[in-house]
Write a protein that holds these residues in place. Structure first.
Motif, PDB file in Angstrom:
ATOM      1  N   PRO A   1       0.800  -1.243   0.000  1.00 30.77           N
ATOM      2  CA  PRO A   1       0.000   0.000   0.000  1.00 30.77           C
ATOM      3  C   PRO A   1       0.824   1.281   0.000  1.00 30.77           C
ATOM      4  O   PRO A   1       0.281   2.351  -0.290  1.00 30.77           O
TER       5      PRO A   1
ATOM      6  N   ARG B   1      -2.515  -4.775  -7.851  1.00 25.79           N
ATOM      7  CA  ARG B   1      -2.651  -5.423  -6.546  1.00 25.79           C
ATOM      8  C   ARG B   1      -2.909  -6.923  -6.640  1.00 25.79           C
ATOM      9  O   ARG B   1      -2.248  -7.722  -5.981  1.00 25.79           O
TER      10      ARG B   1
ATOM     11  N   VAL C   1       6.385  -8.313   6.705  1.00 27.69           N
ATOM     12  CA  VAL C   1       5.613  -8.530   5.480  1.00 27.69           C
ATOM     13  C   VAL C   1       4.123  -8.429   5.798  1.00 27.69           C
ATOM     14  O   VAL C   1       3.670  -8.914   6.832  1.00 27.69           O
ATOM     15  N   ARG C   2       3.400  -7.786   4.907  1.00 29.68           N
ATOM     16  CA  ARG C   2       1.939  -7.688   5.048  1.00 29.68           C
ATOM     17  C   ARG C   2       1.305  -8.911   4.417  1.00 29.68           C
ATOM     18  O   ARG C   2       1.294  -9.053   3.192  1.00 29.68           O
TER      19      ARG C   2
ATOM     20  N   ASN D   1      -1.214 -11.514   2.877  1.00 28.97           N
ATOM     21  CA  ASN D   1      -2.370 -11.458   1.981  1.00 28.97           C
ATOM     22  C   ASN D   1      -2.497 -10.114   1.270  1.00 28.97           C
ATOM     23  O   ASN D   1      -3.541  -9.807   0.690  1.00 28.97           O
ATOM     24  N   VAL D   2      -1.445  -9.323   1.357  1.00 22.59           N
ATOM     25  CA  VAL D   2      -1.367  -8.082   0.606  1.00 22.59           C
ATOM     26  C   VAL D   2      -0.157  -8.204  -0.325  1.00 22.59           C
ATOM     27  O   VAL D   2      -0.285  -8.144  -1.535  1.00 22.59           O
TER      28      VAL D   2
END
Lengths: 336, 336, 336
Positions: free
Chosen positions: C178, C270, C295-296, C298-299
């Protein structure tokens, strides 16, 4: 002992052994037993006693520690499984816990209740998932529903003060507080007193009974230990012959997750439920006042109590050091 | 020595002994003398030098330390006695200090002036109340009216540089700063130079004379030590033959607690009172520039001074480590 | 070794020696070699792994550390030379670095890219100016353009997993995030793989090619080491026979310093650029997934990859401890 999560899940004999070790370490505070050993301390919420005493305890045993405070110098941490992480949290405990475990010999974590959903908080699942992610010994430094370091220290404090176990009368009293607080300390304290075999009374105004599941657990512990658990809103009846008044505030189960509704329920209780010397009128002359701290003076408890001879709150906090060192000792030195 | 609160309340012979110990520890920095010993460091305000040097100092002496920063990872702390705590602070120093004392062998606290009421700050009562709450040795890491660790380090720095005591000319100069700062460092520095027996001049613009009580204390110290204390707004006269210019900003006593009024008084002084090489025109050729740090470059002091050969600010900061280790040594090892 | 700034400026033989030392220290983690030694850790930006592993590493080697986080408990720090400091920062690194150096035996600093001006960040000058200010050994804990502690740990991880050097196929893949992230980790990772002699492919969507200067440095390293560097936006081609996919997000050079423009360029990417198991269709069956963390989930990367057998992210993080201890060892024990 690989995990220290909650007193009730430990055999009462083991709890007594930990208290005995704490007493020994109080007299002999220094050791080289943990030379080169490191405690990882992860604080998802604020702390004074726990932060300082964990660091001091490791140092006195010859080891050291590091502190991680997500959102203050470290990344915000996500705890929910399966979530799409497009919010504030940059890291998940799914990574953070096993990573930090590699840097330490014991991982100790504080993670308070979210205070939104009672069933979710009552399950106390977040801290258990975190413990499951750690291959190293794991200590609960206060979770949604329990504060076992505090309760172990309180057990030792009761022993130190010669408060009898089976005939000791222990009152857990609600007190007014400007915020809707959750159940970790009251549930943990209630269970500790019940597991110790005491005659326990929960004193609280109408509408502030502890959740049924909390009371049921305590009653089961009391029935094993030879203790008892009652509840009432009558101060004089509750305090009749009491050895100890332990003050704590908590929210109304009916307003859980709704601070405004809780504030409305509490609005008329402020004056009557600030603990004053008058609470002790029917108690034993030498009845003690206990509190886990921090405490808001003259809001929850009056200066006259905190500064008077009944108060043992500083001693309770001192026992945090010895109790936690006993847990560290059992986990890292005298393992079984 | 059970307390280290302010240099003037120590016998000058003891101050000289601490400086001598600091010189010794500078040459022999490592020891196991504090093995297992813990310093509790409570910072109510920001720090760089003090925080780092206290931790490094304990470590070099074989001990360790923990840090508590209320409002950042720990509960906000209330310092006023008798208050009804329904504001931001969740805990009172009345609990926090005795509790933390149980986790450490020496408690060291920073608590700046509130900057609202001059009489209240000038009494420097908050840090003394905190010290009174601690059964353990107590160090002042900067309070409302004094910064004794800095002053002890500065005394050593003057010795290191062979600046004479009784014939040394020491100028404490006001400097412009965007904020209305309080008197801890200027008062502490002025007292240190007076107690060391120097010929001290306070150089400041009209309206920024230090409070009368601050000047009176310094004059009393000077009369005992064979030094002197003058004040002027004339740069050339103040700096005539000076060994040292020590720069610091402070607020106008007439505008204490009123930052807007103070800013108005300072508005026209910015250009003239940024310390530049030109300040040293009438000083000794080898005159030194001192400052406690942090310093705003090109606001309070020009790069040409800070980066030039006069500046000893880094050495001053280095002496913080040795000076504080000397205090710790006197409190915990070579007790009297 | 007086400085640890970036892997490419070290002789590859020295890098291999550090990896070997890290392997040795993994097997023999404890030592008294750094007794009394102190690491100063200055974090201008958040950290979890680096903060915890540096403190744990010093402790396991018998030493200790202090942590300074400007803006959180310490003064805000200015890094620009010659500036008039009338903004938020109360102190300049020109003072802070030499001051802190006096309190420690090694100074380690994190200072991320500002992300405003590509040329300025690409020069990576801020961390070098900070190193120049320190008379003590200096470690880069991540600067504008490199994260050498991570890269040294990653090199060891590749060795641990028996990923071949000269014939190993290493894919550095862009992933959606993001925020517009800077180039420290991708540049450092690319250089590490190239210096190790691998066949490196940078996989990224159109518009997200790494800056030309970054690619040129990597190609020069590859030409020395017998490796190669390609780039493509074709997942299947990039991953063909790959041993490793290393995921990282970074901003578009054309939108550097303009997060809104960057977000617009990324808007459609995305779904396709969240790393999923499907990315590995053309890779070796045992291909590994690497990431520097945080780390994000599922993003940037799907749970199925992070929780699956390919993921070695926790092992990478574990190697941070061993790698940094090797650097400390080379700087403070086995000096040359």
């Amino acid at each position: 002992m690989k995990r220290f999560m909650d007193l009730p899940e430990l055999d009462t004999g083991l709890v007594r052994e930990l208290v005995a070790t704490a007493k020994h370490l109080e007299k002999h505070p220094h050791s080289d037993a943990l030379r080169g050993k490191v405690a990882g301390l992860l604080f998802m919420n604020p702390s004074l006693r726990t932060l300082a005493s964990m660091q001091a305890g490791m140092a006195q045993l010859g080891g050291s520690s590091f502190v991680i405070t997500p959102g203050q110098g470290s990344w915000g941490l996500e705890t929910r499984p399966g979530v799409v992480m497009d919010g504030d949290a940059a890291e998940h405990v799914r990574e953070a816990i096993p990573v930090l475990s590699q840097y330490c010999d014991v991982l100790a974590v504080r993670n308070f209740a979210k205070g939104k959903d009672l069933a979710e908080d009552a399950a106390d699942a977040v801290i258990r998932r975190m413990a499951d992610l750690s291959p190293k010994p794991f200590m609960n430094l206060e979770s949604a529903m329990t504060h076992p370091c505090q309760s172990l220290a309180d057990w030792k404090t009761l022993d130190d003060l010669d408060v009898p176990a089976n005939e000791g009368r222990f009152v857990l009293s609600w007190a007014w507080h400007p915020k809707a607080l959750t159940y970790a300390v009251p549930a943990s304290t209630l269970n500790m007193a019940a597991q110790r075999g005491m005659k326990v009374t929960v004193l609280r105004p109408q509408g502030f009974a502890l959740p049924g599941s909390v009371m049921a657990t305590a009653r089961a512990l009391a029935s094993k230990s030879g203790g008892s658990v009652f509840e009432t809103d009558d101060v004089a009846a509750a305090m009749d012959g009491a050895h100890v008044l332990y003050a704590k505030s908590w929210c109304a189960p009916s307003a859980y997750g709704n601070p405004e509704a809780d504030a409305a329920l509490r609005a008329s209780l402020r004056e009557a439920w600030c603990i004053r010397e008058s609470f002790f009128a029917s108690a034993r002359a030498d009845a003690k006042f206990m509190h886990c701290l921090p405490v808001r003076r003259n809001v929850k408890v009056a200066d006259e109590v905190l500064d008077g001879p009944r108060s043992v709150v500083v001693r309770q906090a001192g026992n945090r050091l010895h109790a936690q060192k006993a847990v560290l000792w059992k986990m890292l030195v005298d393992k079984e």
